[in-house]
Design a protein around this motif. Structure first.
Motif, short mmCIF file in Angstrom:
data_model
loop_
_atom_site.label_atom_id
_atom_site.label_comp_id
_atom_site.label_asym_id
_atom_site.label_seq_id
_atom_site.Cartn_x
_atom_site.Cartn_y
_atom_site.Cartn_z
N GLU A 118 -35.90 -9.43 -113.76
CA GLU A 118 -35.51 -9.87 -115.10
C GLU A 118 -35.31 -8.67 -116.03
O GLU A 118 -34.29 -8.57 -116.73
N TYR A 119 -36.26 -7.73 -116.03
CA TYR A 119 -36.17 -6.59 -116.93
C TYR A 119 -34.98 -5.69 -116.57
O TYR A 119 -34.25 -5.22 -117.45
N LEU A 120 -34.79 -5.46 -115.28
CA LEU A 120 -33.73 -4.54 -114.87
C LEU A 120 -32.34 -5.12 -115.09
O LEU A 120 -31.39 -4.39 -115.38
N LEU A 121 -32.20 -6.43 -114.95
CA LEU A 121 -30.91 -7.04 -115.27
C LEU A 121 -30.54 -6.78 -116.72
O LEU A 121 -29.37 -6.56 -117.05
N ASN A 122 -31.54 -6.78 -117.60
CA ASN A 122 -31.28 -6.49 -119.01
C ASN A 122 -30.99 -5.01 -119.25
O ASN A 122 -30.37 -4.66 -120.27
N LEU A 123 -31.42 -4.15 -118.32
CA LEU A 123 -31.23 -2.71 -118.50
C LEU A 123 -29.99 -2.16 -117.79
O LEU A 123 -29.66 -0.99 -117.94
N GLU A 124 -29.30 -3.01 -117.04
CA GLU A 124 -28.13 -2.54 -116.30
C GLU A 124 -27.06 -1.94 -117.20
O GLU A 124 -26.33 -1.02 -116.81
N GLN A 125 -26.99 -2.40 -118.42
CA GLN A 125 -25.97 -1.93 -119.36
C GLN A 125 -26.15 -0.47 -119.76
O GLN A 125 -25.23 0.14 -120.31
N PHE A 126 -27.33 0.12 -119.45
CA PHE A 126 -27.63 1.46 -119.95
C PHE A 126 -27.40 2.57 -118.93
O PHE A 126 -27.79 3.72 -119.15
N ASN A 127 -26.75 2.25 -117.83
CA ASN A 127 -26.37 3.28 -116.85
C ASN A 127 -27.58 4.11 -116.41
O ASN A 127 -27.64 5.33 -116.59
N ILE A 128 -28.55 3.44 -115.80
CA ILE A 128 -29.77 4.09 -115.32
C ILE A 128 -29.51 4.73 -113.96
O ILE A 128 -28.94 4.09 -113.07
N GLU A 129 -29.93 5.99 -113.78
CA GLU A 129 -29.70 6.66 -112.50
C GLU A 129 -30.53 6.01 -111.41
O GLU A 129 -30.03 5.70 -110.32
N TYR A 130 -31.83 5.82 -111.65
CA TYR A 130 -32.67 5.02 -110.77
C TYR A 130 -33.97 4.71 -111.48
O TYR A 130 -34.30 5.33 -112.50
N ILE A 131 -34.71 3.75 -110.94
CA ILE A 131 -36.05 3.45 -111.44
C ILE A 131 -37.03 3.61 -110.30
O ILE A 131 -36.83 3.10 -109.19
N GLU A 132 -38.12 4.33 -110.55
CA GLU A 132 -39.16 4.50 -109.56
C GLU A 132 -40.14 3.33 -109.61
O GLU A 132 -40.63 2.97 -110.68
N GLU A 133 -40.40 2.77 -108.46
CA GLU A 133 -41.47 1.80 -108.24
C GLU A 133 -41.56 0.74 -109.34
O GLU A 133 -42.58 0.63 -110.03
N PRO A 134 -40.53 -0.08 -109.51
CA PRO A 134 -40.65 -1.13 -110.53
C PRO A 134 -41.68 -2.19 -110.19
O PRO A 134 -42.30 -2.77 -111.08
N SER A 135 -41.89 -2.44 -108.88
CA SER A 135 -42.72 -3.58 -108.46
C SER A 135 -43.97 -3.11 -107.72
O SER A 135 -44.09 -1.96 -107.33
#
Length: 341
Positions: free
Chosen positions: A192-209
């Motif tokens: 849910e959180y990352l779908l909202n953050l897709e618009q910000f062109n994130i290179e990657y996220i470490e260990e979301p879960s």
């Protein structure tokens, strides 16, 4: 090559301020420096500094192992210095020191490794308020950094969103943004959180879960690349995840794997077009020098997590690898550095 002297030097380094992520806080780093001297008078150093909350062994356990090693190694040759069976931080320490001795003895060995590299590094912003985070990012950008890792996982996820939104609003798309949640969320929350953050062109996220399976599902459910860090609990697990998963980025803290096994994991990822990011666990200048060597062996140009010099009030010796304009210059002919403790 015969080891004639082996000794331990304890250290305690105070951080300028408490470093916070979603799992723990710490304000100082304690560890041990191993000094080896061979029959020719060459000296080499390795660092052992297990990180509380991440390493399986305590510093006290590691110290006992190193004391045993120091007693056993005197007047021994070098046959059994790799494939050690100590805890990982002790393996890293011994292998770093021994590797440094080998490079001083066998100059031809240096041709096996990358001769030189400009190692790009990212800046890290802890869990601070938006105003302070923006100020810190601005300082880093003025110093030449273009890759910023933001710690996320605040109690109110909207505060993470507001920070990232503000960063893009102020600094545009010229900078690369990485996120690190330290396994804060469950799988549904992460998606849910990352779908909202897709618009910000994130290179990657470490260990979301909070588990590998959750991270894999998260990666398959969003357009943001997921990187593994804490999920890589041991060498065998890391090998399996690198080989068998769809994950492309693997953030390795070499103190958690050992020096030689980190090299093997780098070779594995390179062979299948995946990427190791070398990340510091707040080592001293001595441990960091080993991390810089390892980062120099990667062939990609993604930024590594080695920007830790400024966090310490005082280091235990000169840091030969301070970033300049967001790059660390590595030269195999100047490795290992001539440390003075």
């Amino acid at each position: 090559m015969i080891i004639k002297e082996a000794s331990l030097i304890p250290f305690s380094l105070k951080l300028n301020s408490t470093f916070k992520n979603s799992k723990s806080n710490f304000s100082n780093r304690n560890g041990l420096i191993l000094k080896l001297v061979d029959e020719s008078g060459n000296s080499a150093y390795g660092e052992c500094s297990p990180l509380e909350g991440f390493s399986k062994e305590s510093l006290q356990d590691a110290e006992k192992e190193l004391h045993d090693f120091c007693k056993d190694v005197i007047n021994k040759s070098n046959e059994n210095f790799f494939n050690l069976s100590y805890s990982t931080s002790v393996n890293f320490c011994i292998e770093q020191a021994f590797h440094s001795l080998l490079l001083q003895h066998n100059f031809e060995l240096k041709s096996y490794y990358q001769q030189s590299k400009k190692i790009k590094v990212n800046a890290v912003i802890g869990l601070t308020n938006i105003e302070e985070a923006i100020n810190l990012i601005s300082q880093k950008i003025n110093l030449g950094y273009d890759t910023i890792k933001l710690k996320v996982g605040r109690e109110n996820p909207y505060d993470d969103f507001l920070l990232i939104e503000k960063v893009r609003e102020i600094f545009g798309n010229e900078i690369k943004i990485r996120l690190d949640a330290n396994q804060k969320w469950n799988c549904d929350e992460a998606i849910e959180y990352l779908l909202n953050l897709e618009q910000f062109n994130i290179e990657y996220i470490e260990e979301p879960s909070s588990s590998f399976c959750s991270n894999l599902k998260t990666a398959d459910s969003t357009n943001i690349q997921v990187a593994l860090d804490e999920s890589l609990t041991d060498f065998q697990t890391a090998q399996e995840f690198i080989t068998d998963s769809s994950i492309n980025f693997f953030v390795l803290k070499p103190m958690m794997f050992g020096f030689e096994k980190t090299l093997k994991l780098i070779e594995l990822t390179e062979s299948i077009n995946k990427f190791v990011i070398i990340s510091s666990s707040f080592e001293s200048a001595i441990g960091k020098s080993g991390l810089v060597f390892l980062a120099a062996q990667t062939k990609h140009n993604y930024a590594h997590g080695l920007d830790t010099s400024e966090y310490f009030v005082n280091d235990n010796c000169e840091d030969f690898y301070k970033p300049n304009n967001s790059f660390i210059n590595f030269d195999i002919n100047k490795y290992p550095p001539k440390f003075i403790l």
